[in-house]
Design a protein around this motif. Structure first.
Motif, mmCIF file in Angstrom:
data_model
loop_
_atom_site.group_PDB
_atom_site.id
_atom_site.type_symbol
_atom_site.label_atom_id
_atom_site.label_comp_id
_atom_site.label_asym_id
_atom_site.label_seq_id
_atom_site.Cartn_x
_atom_site.Cartn_y
_atom_site.Cartn_z
ATOM 1 N N ASN A 65 -3.097 62.734 38.318
ATOM 2 C CA ASN A 65 -3.741 61.935 39.349
ATOM 3 C C ASN A 65 -2.682 61.017 39.958
ATOM 4 O O ASN A 65 -2.257 60.037 39.353
ATOM 5 N N VAL A 66 -2.234 61.345 41.161
ATOM 6 C CA VAL A 66 -1.096 60.662 41.773
ATOM 7 C C VAL A 66 -1.371 59.179 41.981
ATOM 8 O O VAL A 66 -0.485 58.330 41.793
ATOM 9 N N LEU A 67 -2.595 58.820 42.351
ATOM 10 C CA LEU A 67 -2.907 57.432 42.679
ATOM 11 C C LEU A 67 -3.108 56.564 41.445
ATOM 12 O O LEU A 67 -2.998 55.338 41.526
ATOM 13 N N GLU A 68 -3.381 57.202 40.306
ATOM 14 C CA GLU A 68 -3.613 56.430 39.083
ATOM 15 C C GLU A 68 -2.429 56.471 38.131
ATOM 16 O O GLU A 68 -2.133 55.482 37.455
ATOM 17 N N ASP A 69 -1.746 57.592 38.047
ATOM 18 C CA ASP A 69 -0.614 57.729 37.120
ATOM 19 C C ASP A 69 0.683 57.800 37.932
ATOM 20 O O ASP A 69 1.369 58.823 37.978
ATOM 21 N N LYS A 70 1.038 56.694 38.568
ATOM 22 C CA LYS A 70 2.161 56.673 39.503
ATOM 23 C C LYS A 70 3.494 56.928 38.804
ATOM 24 O O LYS A 70 4.374 57.585 39.356
ATOM 25 N N GLN A 71 3.660 56.427 37.606
ATOM 26 C CA GLN A 71 4.929 56.598 36.921
ATOM 27 C C GLN A 71 5.197 58.072 36.617
ATOM 28 O O GLN A 71 6.328 58.552 36.759
ATOM 29 N N ALA A 72 4.151 58.802 36.232
ATOM 30 C CA ALA A 72 4.310 60.232 35.947
ATOM 31 C C ALA A 72 4.742 60.986 37.200
ATOM 32 O O ALA A 72 5.547 61.920 37.135
ATOM 33 N N VAL A 73 4.213 60.559 38.343
ATOM 34 C CA VAL A 73 4.585 61.201 39.611
ATOM 35 C C VAL A 73 6.027 60.874 39.953
ATOM 36 O O VAL A 73 6.804 61.749 40.361
#
Length: 295
Positions: A65-73
């Protein structure tokens, strides 16, 4: 690998609706996001790159989930914005080494091999010790791609990468992007139709924050083929022709105005049928939202 954008909207405090319920599915490979200046492309790119939040909607990169897990993105992202700053006195190799450290590559020997490899890839190795402030526009863009490739990203975003480049630098950049796009999702945001026509297997047209078309360039061309006609007219007659025909683009050639229209039937009146190209697809959609004289 797939990026999915669903019902994304963004309105700025000044009332400008930059994104209006945008939905896109972006597969692996080169994806062209084509639109005029002010269409909302940069807002969309910054949102995907986790640099700003939308008012509503969702983005997923595979299962992230790009908007919630920004660091992973961010760990999987390479980003070349339209305008990016450089420290003019720092050399390319020192700057890339610093970026690699920031990306979590702690081993000095590993970083050295990576930096040399990237500089070779973008044809800047012989200029590696020069200050970035001495680089030409094309060299700056190639360095921008090198920094975007640090960490072997699975998603790369490049925003207006060929604006201002001369033809030879543009060709170098095309070759570089084509090579990169073989194993990653690469989003190319541009207002230059040639960029998309040369590089991209999939595309979308965006204007005033809305998606007007999504698909393969060849599909877009097929949708208007047989409907495009051209004629040279006096510039003073343009108003009359715009009242009678669906004008999609105009171009001044040798003192005459070359007019291209879209029509389901042969309009006669001296118009000549011409094969459609991707520029016709672009203008066909954009002219429904924007005055074709001002495109």
């Amino acid at each position: 690998m797939e990026l999915t954008i669903t019902s994304l909207s963004k309105t700025y405090p000044n009332g400008v609706k930059a994104l209006n319920d945008i939905s896109l599915t972006i597969p692996q490979g080169m994806f062209g996001l084509l639109g005029p200046n002010g269409a909302g492309k940069s807002t969309l790119m910054r949102t995907i790159a986790t640099l700003q939040d939308p008012d509503s909607g969702s983005i997923t990169l595979d299962n992230i989930n790009v908007l919630e897990d920004k660091q992973a993105v961010r760990e999987r992202l390479g980003y070349l914005p339209q305008d990016f700053g450089l420290y003019p006195r720092i050399s390319a190799e020192v700057m890339l080494d610093h970026i690699a450290q920031m990306k979590g590559i702690g081993n000095k020997s590993e970083r050295k091999v990576l930096v040399e490899s990237l500089l070779q890839k973008v044809n800047l190795y012989t200029h590696r010790k020069k200050g970035l402030g001495t680089y030409s526009g094309g060299m700056r863009q190639r360095f921008g791609i090198a920094q975007a490739l640090v960490g072997s990203p699975s998603l790369i975003i490049v925003d207006e990468p060929t604006a201002g480049l001369d033809p030879s630098e543009r060709n170098r950049f095309y070759n570089l992007l084509s090579e990169i796009g073989e194993n990653t999702v690469v989003i190319l945001s541009t207002h230059i139709v040639e960029d998309v026509n040369t590089l991209c297997s999939n595309m979308a047209i965006i204007c005033q924050g809305e998606v007007l078309m999504q698909g393969k360039p060849a599909e877009g061309i097929a949708s208007v083929n047989g409907k495009i006609y051209k004629k040279s007219i006096e510039k003073s007659d343009l108003g009359e022709y715009r009242e009678k025909y669906s004008v999609i683009s105009t171009k001044l050639l040798e003192g005459k105005l070359s007019l291209r229209i879209e029509s389901d039937e042969n309009p006669g009146n001296g118009f000549e049928a011409v094969p459609a190209d991707l520029e016709d697809v672009y203008f066909s959609h954009i002219s429904k939202k924007v005055d074709p004289i001002t495109i």
